[in-house]
Motif scaffolding. Structure first.
Motif, PDB file in Angstrom:
ATOM      1  N   MET A   1     -38.828  37.400  -0.927  1.00  0.00           N
ATOM      2  CA  MET A   1     -38.333  38.060   0.286  1.00  0.00           C
ATOM      3  C   MET A   1     -39.356  39.067   0.771  1.00  0.00           C
ATOM      4  SD  MET A   1     -34.771  40.162   0.834  1.00  0.00           S
ATOM      5  CE  MET A   1     -33.816  38.695   0.537  1.00  0.00           C
ATOM      6  N   ASP A   2     -39.693  39.023   2.035  1.00  0.00           N
ATOM      7  CA  ASP A   2     -40.665  39.933   2.627  1.00  0.00           C
ATOM      8  C   ASP A   2     -39.982  41.252   2.920  1.00  0.00           C
ATOM      9  OD1 ASP A   2     -42.585  41.275   3.967  1.00  0.00           O
ATOM     10  OD2 ASP A   2     -42.902  39.791   5.540  1.00  0.00           O
ATOM     11  N   GLN A   3     -40.252  42.272   2.120  1.00  0.00           N
ATOM     12  CA  GLN A   3     -39.592  43.554   2.276  1.00  0.00           C
ATOM     13  C   GLN A   3     -40.068  44.297   3.524  1.00  0.00           C
ATOM     14  OE1 GLN A   3     -39.635  45.798  -1.384  1.00  0.00           O
ATOM     15  NE2 GLN A   3     -39.705  43.928  -2.599  1.00  0.00           N
ATOM     16  N   ARG A   4     -41.101  43.816   4.186  1.00  0.00           N
ATOM     17  CA  ARG A   4     -41.618  44.514   5.368  1.00  0.00           C
ATOM     18  C   ARG A   4     -41.053  43.945   6.660  1.00  0.00           C
ATOM     19  NH1 ARG A   4     -47.722  43.401   3.913  1.00  0.00           N
ATOM     20  NH2 ARG A   4     -46.695  41.406   3.532  1.00  0.00           N
ATOM     21  N   SER A   5     -40.233  42.878   6.563  1.00  0.00           N
ATOM     22  CA  SER A   5     -39.693  42.263   7.767  1.00  0.00           C
ATOM     23  C   SER A   5     -38.663  43.165   8.416  1.00  0.00           C
ATOM     24  CB  SER A   5     -39.047  40.921   7.410  1.00  0.00           C
ATOM     25  OG  SER A   5     -39.992  40.059   6.827  1.00  0.00           O
ATOM     26  N   ASN A   6     -38.411  42.919   9.690  1.00  0.00           N
ATOM     27  CA  ASN A   6     -37.355  43.647  10.375  1.00  0.00           C
ATOM     28  C   ASN A   6     -36.018  43.283   9.764  1.00  0.00           C
ATOM     29  OD1 ASN A   6     -39.126  44.859  12.182  1.00  0.00           O
ATOM     30  ND2 ASN A   6     -39.002  43.124  13.594  1.00  0.00           N
ATOM     31  N   ALA A   7     -35.114  44.251   9.678  1.00  0.00           N
ATOM     32  CA  ALA A   7     -33.825  44.028   9.035  1.00  0.00           C
ATOM     33  C   ALA A   7     -33.057  42.895   9.689  1.00  0.00           C
ATOM     34  CB  ALA A   7     -32.994  45.320   9.068  1.00  0.00           C
ATOM     35  N   GLU A   8     -33.177  42.765  11.022  1.00  0.00           N
ATOM     36  CA  GLU A   8     -32.398  41.756  11.736  1.00  0.00           C
ATOM     37  C   GLU A   8     -32.758  40.331  11.315  1.00  0.00           C
ATOM     38  OE1 GLU A   8     -34.031  44.235  13.062  1.00  0.00           O
ATOM     39  OE2 GLU A   8     -32.486  45.535  13.920  1.00  0.00           O
ATOM     40  N   SER A   9     -33.951  40.146  10.791  1.00  0.00           N
ATOM     41  CA  SER A   9     -34.393  38.794  10.445  1.00  0.00           C
ATOM     42  C   SER A   9     -34.356  38.528   8.943  1.00  0.00           C
ATOM     43  CB  SER A   9     -35.820  38.575  10.947  1.00  0.00           C
ATOM     44  OG  SER A   9     -36.718  39.462  10.302  1.00  0.00           O
ATOM     45  N   LEU A  10     -33.772  39.437   8.172  1.00  0.00           N
ATOM     46  CA  LEU A  10     -33.849  39.327   6.719  1.00  0.00           C
ATOM     47  C   LEU A  10     -32.872  38.306   6.146  1.00  0.00           C
ATOM     48  CD1 LEU A  10     -34.278  43.037   5.650  1.00  0.00           C
ATOM     49  CD2 LEU A  10     -35.949  41.222   5.499  1.00  0.00           C
ATOM     50  N   TRP A  11     -31.718  38.130   6.773  1.00  0.00           N
ATOM     51  CA  TRP A  11     -30.723  37.264   6.159  1.00  0.00           C
ATOM     52  C   TRP A  11     -31.202  35.821   6.205  1.00  0.00           C
ATOM     53  CZ3 TRP A  11     -26.301  39.069   3.793  1.00  0.00           C
ATOM     54  CH2 TRP A  11     -25.481  38.071   3.250  1.00  0.00           C
ATOM     55  N   PRO A  12     -31.287  35.164   5.054  1.00  0.00           N
ATOM     56  CA  PRO A  12     -31.776  33.780   5.047  1.00  0.00           C
ATOM     57  C   PRO A  12     -30.755  32.833   5.654  1.00  0.00           C
ATOM     58  CG  PRO A  12     -31.025  34.436   2.870  1.00  0.00           C
ATOM     59  CD  PRO A  12     -30.965  35.673   3.723  1.00  0.00           C
ATOM     60  N   ASP A  13     -31.237  31.687   6.095  1.00  0.00           N
ATOM     61  CA  ASP A  13     -30.327  30.669   6.608  1.00  0.00           C
ATOM     62  C   ASP A  13     -29.495  30.116   5.457  1.00  0.00           C
ATOM     63  OD1 ASP A  13     -31.294  30.889   9.193  1.00  0.00           O
ATOM     64  OD2 ASP A  13     -32.886  29.420   8.841  1.00  0.00           O
ATOM     65  N   PRO A  14     -28.169  30.154   5.566  1.00  0.00           N
ATOM     66  CA  PRO A  14     -27.335  29.593   4.493  1.00  0.00           C
ATOM     67  C   PRO A  14     -27.640  28.121   4.308  1.00  0.00           C
ATOM     68  CG  PRO A  14     -26.018  30.917   6.009  1.00  0.00           C
ATOM     69  CD  PRO A  14     -27.369  30.747   6.635  1.00  0.00           C
ATOM     70  N   PRO A  15     -27.758  27.658   3.064  1.00  0.00           N
ATOM     71  CA  PRO A  15     -28.109  26.257   2.838  1.00  0.00           C
ATOM     72  C   PRO A  15     -26.943  25.315   3.141  1.00  0.00           C
ATOM     73  CG  PRO A  15     -27.635  27.333   0.762  1.00  0.00           C
ATOM     74  CD  PRO A  15     -27.595  28.411   1.811  1.00  0.00           C
ATOM     75  N   GLU A  16     -27.281  24.096   3.494  1.00  0.00           N
ATOM     76  CA  GLU A  16     -26.285  23.035   3.601  1.00  0.00           C
ATOM     77  C   GLU A  16     -26.064  22.450   2.208  1.00  0.00           C
ATOM     78  OE1 GLU A  16     -24.513  21.962   6.127  1.00  0.00           O
ATOM     79  OE2 GLU A  16     -25.367  23.366   7.589  1.00  0.00           O
ATOM     80  N   LEU A  17     -24.803  22.336   1.810  1.00  0.00           N
ATOM     81  CA  LEU A  17     -24.515  21.827   0.476  1.00  0.00           C
ATOM     82  C   LEU A  17     -24.501  20.309   0.471  1.00  0.00           C
ATOM     83  CD1 LEU A  17     -21.666  24.158  -0.835  1.00  0.00           C
ATOM     84  CD2 LEU A  17     -24.123  24.341  -1.168  1.00  0.00           C
ATOM     85  N   PRO A  18     -25.081  19.707  -0.551  1.00  0.00           N
ATOM     86  CA  PRO A  18     -24.972  18.248  -0.666  1.00  0.00           C
ATOM     87  C   PRO A  18     -23.541  17.867  -1.035  1.00  0.00           C
ATOM     88  CG  PRO A  18     -26.013  19.161  -2.626  1.00  0.00           C
ATOM     89  CD  PRO A  18     -25.859  20.297  -1.654  1.00  0.00           C
ATOM     90  N   PRO A  19     -23.011  16.777  -0.467  1.00  0.00           N
ATOM     91  CA  PRO A  19     -21.659  16.371  -0.814  1.00  0.00           C
ATOM     92  C   PRO A  19     -21.632  15.802  -2.240  1.00  0.00           C
ATOM     93  CG  PRO A  19     -22.664  14.762   0.639  1.00  0.00           C
ATOM     94  CD  PRO A  19     -23.619  15.917   0.554  1.00  0.00           C
ATOM     95  N   PRO A  20     -20.469  15.844  -2.911  1.00  0.00           N
ATOM     96  CA  PRO A  20     -19.209  16.359  -2.386  1.00  0.00           C
ATOM     97  C   PRO A  20     -19.054  17.850  -2.682  1.00  0.00           C
ATOM     98  CG  PRO A  20     -18.841  15.342  -4.512  1.00  0.00           C
ATOM     99  CD  PRO A  20     -20.311  15.170  -4.217  1.00  0.00           C
ATOM    100  N   ALA A  21     -18.283  18.552  -1.864  1.00  0.00           N
ATOM    101  CA  ALA A  21     -17.979  19.954  -2.116  1.00  0.00           C
ATOM    102  C   ALA A  21     -16.943  20.047  -3.232  1.00  0.00           C
ATOM    103  CB  ALA A  21     -17.439  20.610  -0.855  1.00  0.00           C
ATOM    104  N   ILE A  22     -17.175  20.973  -4.183  1.00  0.00           N
ATOM    105  CA  ILE A  22     -16.230  21.148  -5.287  1.00  0.00           C
ATOM    106  C   ILE A  22     -15.001  21.911  -4.816  1.00  0.00           C
ATOM    107  CG2 ILE A  22     -15.903  22.165  -7.569  1.00  0.00           C
ATOM    108  CD1 ILE A  22     -18.896  21.810  -8.038  1.00  0.00           C
ATOM    109  N   MET A  23     -15.233  22.978  -4.054  1.00  0.00           N
ATOM    110  CA  MET A  23     -14.103  23.778  -3.565  1.00  0.00           C
ATOM    111  C   MET A  23     -14.518  24.574  -2.345  1.00  0.00           C
ATOM    112  SD  MET A  23     -13.766  27.031  -6.178  1.00  0.00           S
ATOM    113  CE  MET A  23     -12.744  26.050  -7.254  1.00  0.00           C
ATOM    114  N   ASP A  24     -13.507  25.064  -1.644  1.00  0.00           N
ATOM    115  CA  ASP A  24     -13.711  25.897  -0.467  1.00  0.00           C
ATOM    116  C   ASP A  24     -12.787  27.093  -0.607  1.00  0.00           C
ATOM    117  OD1 ASP A  24     -14.730  26.607   2.037  1.00  0.00           O
ATOM    118  OD2 ASP A  24     -13.026  25.701   3.070  1.00  0.00           O
ATOM    119  N   GLN A  25     -13.252  28.271  -0.214  1.00  0.00           N
ATOM    120  CA  GLN A  25     -12.434  29.482  -0.359  1.00  0.00           C
ATOM    121  C   GLN A  25     -12.936  30.558   0.590  1.00  0.00           C
ATOM    122  OE1 GLN A  25     -14.377  31.567  -4.243  1.00  0.00           O
ATOM    123  NE2 GLN A  25     -13.389  29.578  -4.596  1.00  0.00           N
ATOM    124  N   ARG A  26     -12.105  31.551   0.806  1.00  0.00           N
ATOM    125  CA  ARG A  26     -12.437  32.683   1.669  1.00  0.00           C
ATOM    126  C   ARG A  26     -12.455  33.953   0.825  1.00  0.00           C
ATOM    127  NH1 ARG A  26     -12.314  34.844   6.812  1.00  0.00           N
ATOM    128  NH2 ARG A  26     -11.330  36.885   7.013  1.00  0.00           N
TER     129      ARG A  26
END
Length: 231
Positions: A1-26
């Motif tokens: 992780m580049d600690q010098r980046s602007n905060a707005e751009s720090l959150w990585p893109d959430p990965p797409e999970l390969p099927p099948p999904a084991i569970m889903d929750q909130r």
């Protein structure tokens, strides 16, 4: 992780999970407390081939409380009763030999015994506990801030975490500690990696109002002083 980046751009893109999904929750009402620890203190808990993931040349240990709602198998609907519960876990941050980042759970306290038994069969260190989530209400002036209390029903360890929220935040350390998309573990003597995906957390800084914890000691790890990060 580049600690010098602007905060707005720090959150990585959430990965797409390969099927099948084991569970889903909130997840809701999450509280994150983190302490800086030496790398060698975390290394002894890592599965074979996995090493501590570092930020600012340090390992980190977290005490995390949250509520799970509507957990279901695959993409199906939430399971009544068993699909909604509270959890408090102790975790470290890990990196696999292929560079995959994740967490290593030292303990996971939940208040649903069937869920605990099923997870322990998969060698995930769940513990059956009584967990209470409290939040301020007009009719409860004695509750000053939201928090979690844990009492283990067999091992006796306890924990009480009560922070008070403050301003929103999106700094490099906060993102490192909360943007976690998988867990490293051990099953039948072999290292495994179980991926997950989630949206960015709407994080707020917080001040610790009260903490009394025995879960770290029960897990065999120590962290001194107040947490460096409270979210």
């Amino acid at each position: 992780m580049d600690q010098r980046s602007n905060a707005e751009s720090l959150w990585p893109d959430p990965p797409e999970l390969p099927p099948p999904a084991i569970m889903d929750q909130r997840w809701t009402d999450a509280i994150f407390l983190h302490w800086r620890i030496p790398e060698n203190a975390a290394a002894r808990f890592m599965p074979p081939g996995v090493q501590p993931d570092l930020f600012d040349s340090s390992s980190w240990v977290g005490l995390i409380g949250f509520r799970i709602q509507n957990a279901g198998i695959g993409r199906g609907p939430g399971i009544p009763y068993l699909g909604s519960f509270s959890e408090v876990n102790v975790r470290l941050y890990s990196r696999g030999p292929d560079g995959t980042r994740g967490v290593v759970f030292l303990s996971l306290d939940r208040n649903r015994l069937p869920v605990v038994l099923a997870a322990r069969a998969a060698e995930i260190p769940y513990v059956w506990s009584r967990i209470r989530y409290s939040q301020p209400r007009p009719d409860s002036p004695d509750v000053e801030a939201a928090g979690y209390s844990v009492r283990r029903l067999r091992q006796g360890a306890r924990s009480t975490v009560v922070p008070q929220s403050d301003a929103t935040v999106d700094d490099p350390l906060s993102v490192f500690l909360t943007a976690t998309f998988g867990m490293h573990g051990t099953f039948r003597g072999r290292s495994i990696y179980i991926p997950n995906t989630h949206k960015p957390w709407p994080l707020c800084t917080a001040k610790l109002h009260h903490l009394k914890d025995e879960l770290f000691a029960s897990a065999g790890i120590s962290a001194s002083g107040p947490p460096e990060s409270v979210l």
